[in-house]
Design a protein around this motif. Structure first.
Motif, short mmCIF file in Angstrom:
data_model
loop_
_atom_site.label_atom_id
_atom_site.label_comp_id
_atom_site.label_asym_id
_atom_site.label_seq_id
_atom_site.Cartn_x
_atom_site.Cartn_y
_atom_site.Cartn_z
N GLU A 71 30.53 -26.00 -2.73
CA GLU A 71 31.28 -24.81 -3.12
C GLU A 71 31.53 -24.75 -4.62
O GLU A 71 31.63 -23.66 -5.21
CB GLU A 71 32.61 -24.76 -2.36
CG GLU A 71 32.44 -24.43 -0.88
CD GLU A 71 33.78 -24.35 -0.15
OE1 GLU A 71 34.82 -24.35 -0.83
OE2 GLU A 71 33.76 -24.28 1.10
N THR A 72 31.65 -25.90 -5.26
CA THR A 72 31.89 -25.92 -6.71
C THR A 72 30.61 -25.98 -7.52
O THR A 72 30.64 -25.79 -8.74
CB THR A 72 32.78 -27.12 -7.09
OG1 THR A 72 32.14 -28.34 -6.66
CG2 THR A 72 34.15 -27.01 -6.43
N ALA A 73 29.49 -26.24 -6.87
CA ALA A 73 28.22 -26.38 -7.58
C ALA A 73 27.86 -25.16 -8.43
O ALA A 73 27.38 -25.32 -9.56
CB ALA A 73 27.09 -26.69 -6.59
N PRO A 74 28.07 -23.91 -7.94
CA PRO A 74 27.71 -22.76 -8.78
C PRO A 74 28.43 -22.77 -10.13
O PRO A 74 27.82 -22.46 -11.17
CB PRO A 74 28.15 -21.56 -7.93
CG PRO A 74 28.05 -22.05 -6.53
CD PRO A 74 28.49 -23.48 -6.59
N ALA A 98 14.16 -33.25 -0.66
CA ALA A 98 13.71 -32.35 -1.72
C ALA A 98 14.37 -30.97 -1.64
O ALA A 98 14.66 -30.36 -2.67
CB ALA A 98 12.19 -32.20 -1.65
N ASP A 99 14.60 -30.46 -0.44
CA ASP A 99 15.16 -29.11 -0.31
C ASP A 99 16.52 -29.00 -0.97
O ASP A 99 16.83 -28.00 -1.64
CB ASP A 99 15.27 -28.72 1.17
CG ASP A 99 13.92 -28.43 1.81
OD1 ASP A 99 12.94 -28.26 1.05
OD2 ASP A 99 13.84 -28.37 3.04
N GLY A 100 17.36 -30.03 -0.80
CA GLY A 100 18.68 -30.00 -1.43
C GLY A 100 18.59 -30.02 -2.94
O GLY A 100 19.36 -29.34 -3.63
N VAL A 101 17.65 -30.80 -3.47
CA VAL A 101 17.45 -30.85 -4.91
C VAL A 101 16.96 -29.51 -5.43
O VAL A 101 17.47 -28.98 -6.44
CB VAL A 101 16.44 -31.97 -5.28
CG1 VAL A 101 16.05 -31.89 -6.75
CG2 VAL A 101 17.02 -33.33 -4.95
N GLU A 103 17.34 -26.57 -4.13
CA GLU A 103 18.43 -25.58 -4.02
C GLU A 103 19.34 -25.63 -5.24
O GLU A 103 19.71 -24.61 -5.81
CB GLU A 103 19.24 -25.85 -2.76
CG GLU A 103 20.43 -24.89 -2.60
CD GLU A 103 21.32 -25.28 -1.44
OE1 GLU A 103 22.40 -24.65 -1.30
OE2 GLU A 103 20.97 -26.20 -0.69
N LYS A 104 19.71 -26.85 -5.67
CA LYS A 104 20.61 -26.99 -6.82
C LYS A 104 19.89 -26.65 -8.13
O LYS A 104 20.50 -26.10 -9.05
CB LYS A 104 21.17 -28.41 -6.87
CG LYS A 104 22.05 -28.76 -5.67
CD LYS A 104 23.19 -27.77 -5.49
CE LYS A 104 24.16 -28.18 -4.39
NZ LYS A 104 23.56 -28.08 -3.03
N VAL A 274 23.42 -32.32 -7.07
CA VAL A 274 24.03 -31.72 -8.25
C VAL A 274 23.79 -32.58 -9.49
O VAL A 274 23.43 -32.06 -10.56
CB VAL A 274 25.55 -31.52 -8.02
CG1 VAL A 274 26.23 -31.07 -9.31
CG2 VAL A 274 25.79 -30.48 -6.93
N VAL A 275 23.96 -33.88 -9.34
CA VAL A 275 23.78 -34.78 -10.49
C VAL A 275 22.33 -34.75 -10.96
O VAL A 275 22.07 -34.83 -12.17
CB VAL A 275 24.23 -36.21 -10.13
CG1 VAL A 275 23.91 -37.17 -11.27
CG2 VAL A 275 25.72 -36.24 -9.83
#
Length: 306
Positions: A71-74, A98-101, A103-104, A274-275
């Motif tokens: 939720e805070t990533a944007p 990979a999909d999560g990476v 996406e971010k 995120v990192v």
């Protein structure tokens, strides 16, 4: 009158008393042991219930933490990679992450190419000669390392076509597509049909280290690939952990490599995603290299915002 018969009866009475005492004593002891065992089982059940509740609470807390990070990533990632082109490459163990990476990275504004999924054959020592021959057929020998290491040679070519800037007035779109198609047709990778331009940086996503036969060679091959991409351009190596045999451990344990390759552990979760995006933004915008996460060798949890 005390006679032999009297002694026999007395002895019999004594042995009978001993026997009766032993029976009653054993029964009493068994009863006590049974009570102790019952109490122990009851305590064990209670402790197990408490541990199970603790595990459920920790799982819920971890889930809430990921929810919070997502939720805070944007706000955290906003515009950090706007206008940047990023290629994502995965090893077989990193494919699920990979999909999560991606996406971010897209949330940060990057134009993502990939994932380019490397297949097991690419890292298999038994295929290194075939891989080398294919690579030499696919590019002029002057552009490749002069050795017999199929993974190093192939990685150098892939890094060049994916990261090297186009010569002025001579885009390499056709060359990129031809090289990737050659490796795809041979079963070494899967990739998009067309890649329009060079990337500003790459993310190599990997997972747990190999542990089966030829594991040392396979793990070393992943490091070799990361090194070639780091030679051709900017790269972030993102993995699930930094344990024995992992590519992250190998990079973090080599002073020369830590100056060229950024690493992120914990890529199986939202925090690692995120990192990874933040580390890539740092690598591109500030040309800084770092080791991030919670495992051994990490400099910090996340890049410092300057």
């Amino acid at each position: 009158m005390i006679n032999f018969r009297y002694h026999m009866v007395s002895l019999a009475a004594v042995f009978l008393a001993l026997a009766v005492g032993a029976v009653f004593g054993t029964a009493a002891a068994n009863g006590l042991a049974s009570d102790v065992l019952s109490d122990s089982l009851s305590a064990a059940h209670k402790a197990n219930k408490q541990l199970r509740q603790t595990a459920d609470d920790l799982q819920a807390e971890a889930s809430h933490k990921d929810d919070y990070i997502n939720e805070t990533a944007p706000a955290v990632l906003r515009s950090t990679l706007v206008g940047r082109r990023v290629v994502v490459v995965t090893t077989p163990s990193g494919r699920d992450h990979a999909d999560g990476v991606i996406e971010k990275l897209e949330l940060a504004g990057a134009a993502v190419t990939g994932p380019i999924d490397m297949q097991e054959a690419f890292f298999n020592p038994k295929d290194k000669l075939d891989l080398l021959a294919l690579t030499r057929r696919s590019a002029p020998s002057s552009t490749l390392p002069a050795n017999s290491d199929g993974v190093e040679t192939a990685s150098a070519l892939l890094a060049k076509v994916l990261l090297a800037p186009d010569p002025p007035g001579a885009p390499l779109v056709a060359s990129r597509s031809m090289v990737l198609s050659a490796y795809a047709d041979a079963g070494y990778l899967t990739a998009p049909k067309r890649i329009d331009g060079p990337a500003d940086a790459a993310v190599l996503v990997t997972g747990a280290a190999y542990v089966e036969q030829d594991s040392a060679d396979r793990n070393r091959a992943i490091v070799t690939m990361a090194v070639q991409f780091g030679t051709a351009g900017r790269i972030v190596l993102a993995g699930t952990a930094a344990g024995d045999g992992s590519a992250i451990e190998a990079v973090r344990g080599d002073e020369a490599l830590t100056g060229r390759i950024s690493t992120v552990d914990g890529v199986a979760g939202a925090q690692g995603h995120v990192v990874t995006a933040l580390a890539l933004a740092e690598r591109i915008a500030a040309d800084r290299v770092g080791s991030y996460g919670t495992a051994d060798g990490a400099d910090a949890l996340t890049p410092r915002q300057r």
